[in-house]
Design an enzyme around this catalytic site. Structure first.
Site, PDB file in Angstrom:
ATOM      1  N   GLN A   1      -9.276  10.062   7.313  1.00  0.00           N
ATOM      2  CA  GLN A   1      -9.144   8.662   7.722  1.00  0.00           C
ATOM      3  C   GLN A   1      -8.085   7.989   6.843  1.00  0.00           C
ATOM      4  OE1 GLN A   1     -13.363   6.879   8.610  1.00  0.00           O
ATOM      5  NE2 GLN A   1     -13.560   8.465   7.035  1.00  0.00           N
TER       6      GLN A   1
ATOM      7  N   HIS B   1      -6.300   7.791  11.395  1.00  0.00           N
ATOM      8  CA  HIS B   1      -5.984   6.360  11.309  1.00  0.00           C
ATOM      9  C   HIS B   1      -4.524   6.097  11.008  1.00  0.00           C
ATOM     10  CE1 HIS B   1     -10.401   4.900  10.633  1.00  0.00           C
ATOM     11  NE2 HIS B   1     -10.105   5.124  11.889  1.00  0.00           N
TER      12      HIS B   1
ATOM     13  N   SER C   1     -17.683   6.149   3.690  1.00  0.00           N
ATOM     14  CA  SER C   1     -18.992   5.493   3.900  1.00  0.00           C
ATOM     15  C   SER C   1     -19.515   5.777   5.300  1.00  0.00           C
ATOM     16  CB  SER C   1     -18.828   3.975   3.700  1.00  0.00           C
ATOM     17  OG  SER C   1     -17.922   3.463   4.681  1.00  0.00           O
TER      18      SER C   1
ATOM     19  N   GLY D   1     -15.930  11.178   0.340  1.00  0.00           N
ATOM     20  CA  GLY D   1     -15.336   9.870   0.046  1.00  0.00           C
ATOM     21  C   GLY D   1     -15.225   8.939   1.225  1.00  0.00           C
TER      22      GLY D   1
ATOM     23  N   ARG E   1       0.847  -1.213   0.000  1.00  0.00           N
ATOM     24  CA  ARG E   1       0.000   0.000   0.000  1.00  0.00           C
ATOM     25  C   ARG E   1       0.879   1.259   0.000  1.00  0.00           C
ATOM     26  NH1 ARG E   1      -4.471   0.142   4.415  1.00  0.00           N
ATOM     27  NH2 ARG E   1      -5.029   2.003   3.230  1.00  0.00           N
TER      28      ARG E   1
HETATM   29  P1  NAD Z   1     -15.296  -0.848  14.370  1.00  0.00           P
HETATM   30  O1  NAD Z   1     -15.996  -2.041  14.974  1.00  0.00           O
HETATM   31  O2  NAD Z   1     -15.309   0.451  15.166  1.00  0.00           O
HETATM   32  O3  NAD Z   1     -15.881  -0.572  12.956  1.00  0.00           O
HETATM   33  C1  NAD Z   1     -17.123   0.158  13.011  1.00  0.00           C
HETATM   34  C2  NAD Z   1     -18.096  -0.490  12.133  1.00  0.00           C
HETATM   35  O4  NAD Z   1     -17.459  -0.865  10.943  1.00  0.00           O
HETATM   36  C3  NAD Z   1     -18.692  -1.712  12.787  1.00  0.00           C
HETATM   37  O5  NAD Z   1     -20.079  -1.714  12.501  1.00  0.00           O
HETATM   38  C4  NAD Z   1     -17.999  -2.838  12.106  1.00  0.00           C
HETATM   39  O6  NAD Z   1     -18.903  -3.930  11.877  1.00  0.00           O
HETATM   40  C5  NAD Z   1     -17.656  -2.237  10.765  1.00  0.00           C
HETATM   41  N1  NAD Z   1     -16.392  -2.745  10.311  1.00  0.00           N
HETATM   42  C6  NAD Z   1     -15.270  -2.814  11.033  1.00  0.00           C
HETATM   43  N2  NAD Z   1     -14.328  -3.321  10.259  1.00  0.00           N
HETATM   44  C7  NAD Z   1     -14.880  -3.566   9.062  1.00  0.00           C
HETATM   45  C8  NAD Z   1     -14.394  -4.060   7.851  1.00  0.00           C
HETATM   46  N3  NAD Z   1     -13.131  -4.389   7.706  1.00  0.00           N
HETATM   47  N4  NAD Z   1     -15.236  -4.187   6.802  1.00  0.00           N
HETATM   48  C9  NAD Z   1     -16.505  -3.825   6.938  1.00  0.00           C
HETATM   49  N5  NAD Z   1     -17.039  -3.323   8.053  1.00  0.00           N
HETATM   50  C10 NAD Z   1     -16.203  -3.208   9.095  1.00  0.00           C
HETATM   51  O7  NAD Z   1     -13.858  -1.271  14.255  1.00  0.00           O
HETATM   52  P2  NAD Z   1     -13.137  -1.591  15.581  1.00  0.00           P
HETATM   53  O8  NAD Z   1     -12.444  -2.889  15.447  1.00  0.00           O
HETATM   54  O9  NAD Z   1     -14.057  -1.404  16.760  1.00  0.00           O
HETATM   55  O10 NAD Z   1     -12.135  -0.419  15.526  1.00  0.00           O
HETATM   56  C11 NAD Z   1     -12.231   0.520  16.512  1.00  0.00           C
HETATM   57  C12 NAD Z   1     -10.974   1.213  16.430  1.00  0.00           C
HETATM   58  O11 NAD Z   1     -10.140   0.748  15.337  1.00  0.00           O
HETATM   59  C13 NAD Z   1     -11.242   2.655  16.135  1.00  0.00           C
HETATM   60  O12 NAD Z   1     -10.349   3.429  16.897  1.00  0.00           O
HETATM   61  C14 NAD Z   1     -10.925   2.808  14.686  1.00  0.00           C
HETATM   62  O13 NAD Z   1     -10.434   4.112  14.405  1.00  0.00           O
HETATM   63  C15 NAD Z   1      -9.854   1.817  14.463  1.00  0.00           C
HETATM   64  N6  NAD Z   1      -9.942   1.384  13.081  1.00  0.00           N
HETATM   65  C16 NAD Z   1      -8.837   1.292  12.316  1.00  0.00           C
HETATM   66  C17 NAD Z   1      -8.958   0.841  11.031  1.00  0.00           C
HETATM   67  C18 NAD Z   1      -7.808   0.665  10.096  1.00  0.00           C
HETATM   68  O14 NAD Z   1      -7.871  -0.169   9.171  1.00  0.00           O
HETATM   69  N7  NAD Z   1      -6.779   1.448  10.256  1.00  0.00           N
HETATM   70  C19 NAD Z   1     -10.163   0.529  10.525  1.00  0.00           C
HETATM   71  C20 NAD Z   1     -11.265   0.682  11.336  1.00  0.00           C
HETATM   72  C21 NAD Z   1     -11.161   1.045  12.650  1.00  0.00           C
HETATM   73  N1  APR Z   2     -15.864   9.969  -5.544  1.00  0.00           N
HETATM   74  C1  APR Z   2     -16.650  10.153  -4.448  1.00  0.00           C
HETATM   75  N2  APR Z   2     -16.910   9.178  -3.542  1.00  0.00           N
HETATM   76  C2  APR Z   2     -16.365   7.979  -3.770  1.00  0.00           C
HETATM   77  C3  APR Z   2     -15.548   7.693  -4.892  1.00  0.00           C
HETATM   78  C4  APR Z   2     -15.310   8.770  -5.793  1.00  0.00           C
HETATM   79  N3  APR Z   2     -14.544   8.624  -6.883  1.00  0.00           N
HETATM   80  N4  APR Z   2     -15.182   6.401  -4.825  1.00  0.00           N
HETATM   81  C5  APR Z   2     -15.741   5.880  -3.713  1.00  0.00           C
HETATM   82  N5  APR Z   2     -16.458   6.826  -3.093  1.00  0.00           N
HETATM   83  C6  APR Z   2     -17.194   6.699  -1.840  1.00  0.00           C
HETATM   84  C7  APR Z   2     -18.039   5.464  -1.710  1.00  0.00           C
HETATM   85  O1  APR Z   2     -19.365   5.750  -2.157  1.00  0.00           O
HETATM   86  C8  APR Z   2     -18.004   5.225  -0.198  1.00  0.00           C
HETATM   87  O2  APR Z   2     -19.047   5.967   0.417  1.00  0.00           O
HETATM   88  O3  APR Z   2     -16.211   6.637  -0.829  1.00  0.00           O
HETATM   89  C9  APR Z   2     -16.677   5.824   0.232  1.00  0.00           C
HETATM   90  C10 APR Z   2     -15.623   4.780   0.545  1.00  0.00           C
HETATM   91  O4  APR Z   2     -16.035   4.117   1.730  1.00  0.00           O
HETATM   92  P1  APR Z   2     -15.087   2.994   2.361  1.00  0.00           P
HETATM   93  O5  APR Z   2     -14.603   2.097   1.306  1.00  0.00           O
HETATM   94  O6  APR Z   2     -15.830   2.423   3.523  1.00  0.00           O
HETATM   95  O7  APR Z   2     -13.812   3.789   2.883  1.00  0.00           O
HETATM   96  P2  APR Z   2     -13.694   4.680   4.182  1.00  0.00           P
HETATM   97  O8  APR Z   2     -15.007   5.300   4.551  1.00  0.00           O
HETATM   98  O9  APR Z   2     -12.529   5.576   3.987  1.00  0.00           O
HETATM   99  O10 APR Z   2     -13.310   3.614   5.340  1.00  0.00           O
HETATM  100  C11 APR Z   2     -13.104   4.149   6.659  1.00  0.00           C
HETATM  101  O11 APR Z   2     -12.309   1.984   7.368  1.00  0.00           O
HETATM  102  O12 APR Z   2     -11.083   0.053   7.231  1.00  0.00           O
HETATM  103  C12 APR Z   2     -11.100   1.359   7.660  1.00  0.00           C
HETATM  104  O13 APR Z   2      -9.082   2.423   8.092  1.00  0.00           O
HETATM  105  C13 APR Z   2     -10.007   2.148   7.096  1.00  0.00           C
HETATM  106  O14 APR Z   2      -9.954   4.545   7.175  1.00  0.00           O
HETATM  107  C14 APR Z   2     -10.696   3.431   6.667  1.00  0.00           C
HETATM  108  C15 APR Z   2     -12.029   3.348   7.335  1.00  0.00           C
END
Ligand code: NAD
Ligand code: APR
Length: 234
Positions: A91, A109, A176, A174, A61
């Site tokens: 994030q 993050h 979810s 950007g 990455r």
């Molecule tokens: P989380 O449980 O807080 O995640 C919140 C929601 O996202 C929950 O509903 C969970 O079901 C969903 N979720 C979690 N991981 C998912 C995944 N990989 N795909 C789809 N849905 C997912 O996550 P957590 O384990 O409680 O994390 C809490 C802490 O971890 C927070 O401080 C958060 O900032 C951190 N975190 C880090 C990352 C990362 O990849 N760097 C990602 C998420 C959370």
């Molecule tokens: N323009 C606008 N929106 C976009 C585009 C685009 N080109 N491509 C994707 N999206 C939107 C999607 O509709 C979705 O709502 O960006 C969002 C991406 O959501 P996720 O894939 O869930 O990514 P994110 O919200 O950043 O995830 C949050 O989860 O696993 C952790 O650490 C990880 O920081 C990340 C956190």
């Protein structure tokens, strides 16, 4: 209660803002968590079980992020600094906001460009370089990615919340809004603030936000042009 600052803008971004720079999101089709099990590569348990797998996941990455270029959305966000005090709370772990010219970026993050000792917590910059197993921090602790994994504490949360609470304008782009507590930050915005969210899909759009359902590279420049025009007229 912090007073609202009409000249302050907070941008809260997720992986969607970097999607058009070629970096994968997480939950969209083709997203990282469709290809990998997050428990294996983005959790303390995964690191304990097979640190070399986690290290390789983030080295790849880091390599991709270093090769990516900021897009029109990152550049438009940086352009807001002409007239506004701008804080980007992201994030994302890439540095595309910084490379587009945003001066104040808060990573909740973590950042791919940094590593830290797994036991010492000693942080050091690695830039685009891979982190190797056996590579130690100055205190002799194995270096790991300085990324917040699932289950670990998010970084700069209170600072980010305070910025959002006093912002006259909030642009969410950007993300979810499915990962907590980062996603809860949007609720710190004042009811009277100008609030816009740009994303293709949102399971539960936040109340009080204008939702632009389109590409970040198209929608973000539109929002920025409107805000810059308002500032020039003010
Ligand atoms: P989380 O449980 O807080 O995640 C919140 C929601 O996202 C929950 O509903 C969970 O079901 C969903 N979720 C979690 N991981 C998912 C995944 N990989 N795909 C789809 N849905 C997912 O996550 P957590 O384990 O409680 O994390 C809490 C802490 O971890 C927070 O401080 C958060 O900032 C951190 N975190 C880090 C990352 C990362 O990849 N760097 C990602 C998420 C959370
Ligand atoms: N323009 C606008 N929106 C976009 C585009 C685009 N080109 N491509 C994707 N999206 C939107 C999607 O509709 C979705 O709502 O960006 C969002 C991406 O959501 P996720 O894939 O869930 O990514 P994110 O919200 O950043 O995830 C949050 O989860 O696993 C952790 O650490 C990880 O920081 C990340 C956190």
């Amino acid at each position: 209660m912090a007073s609202l600052n009409p000249r302050k803008i907070v941008v809260f971004s997720g992986s969607g803002v970097s999607a058009e720079s070629g970096l994968p999101t997480f939950r969209d089709s083709g997203g990282l968590w469709r290809q990998y099990a997050w428990e294996e590569v983005a959790s303390p348990e995964g690191w304990r079980k097979h640190p070399e797998v986690v290290q390789a996941f983030y080295n790849e990455r880091r390599h991709l992020a270093a090769a990516a270029q900021p897009n029109a959305a990152h550049r438009a966000i940086a352009a807001l600094q002409q007239f506004f005090e701008v804080v980007v709370v992201t994030q994302n772990v890439d540095d595309l906001h910084e490379r587009a010219g945003s001066a104040r970026v808060v990573h909740v993050h973590g950042e791919l460009a940094y590593a830290r000792g797994e036991h010492s917590g000693l942080r050091q910059r690695v830039g685009a370089e891979p982190i190797q197993m056996g590579q130690l921090c100055a205190k002799g602790s194995q270096l790991r990615p300085d990324i917040v994994w699932f289950g670990e504490s998010v970084q700069h949360f209170e600072e980010s919340k305070a910025h959002i609470a006093e912002a006259g304008r909030l642009l969410v782009v950007g993300t979810s809004l499915s990962v907590f507590p980062a996603a809860s930050l949007v609720h710190a915005a004042a009811a009277s603030a100008d609030k816009v969210v740009v994303a293709f899909e949102l399971d539960s759009p936040p109340d009080g936000f204008d939702w632009l359902r389109g590409k970040a590279t198209e929608c973000v420049p539109q929002v920025v042009a409107r805000w810059l025009e308002e500032a020039a007229r003010a």
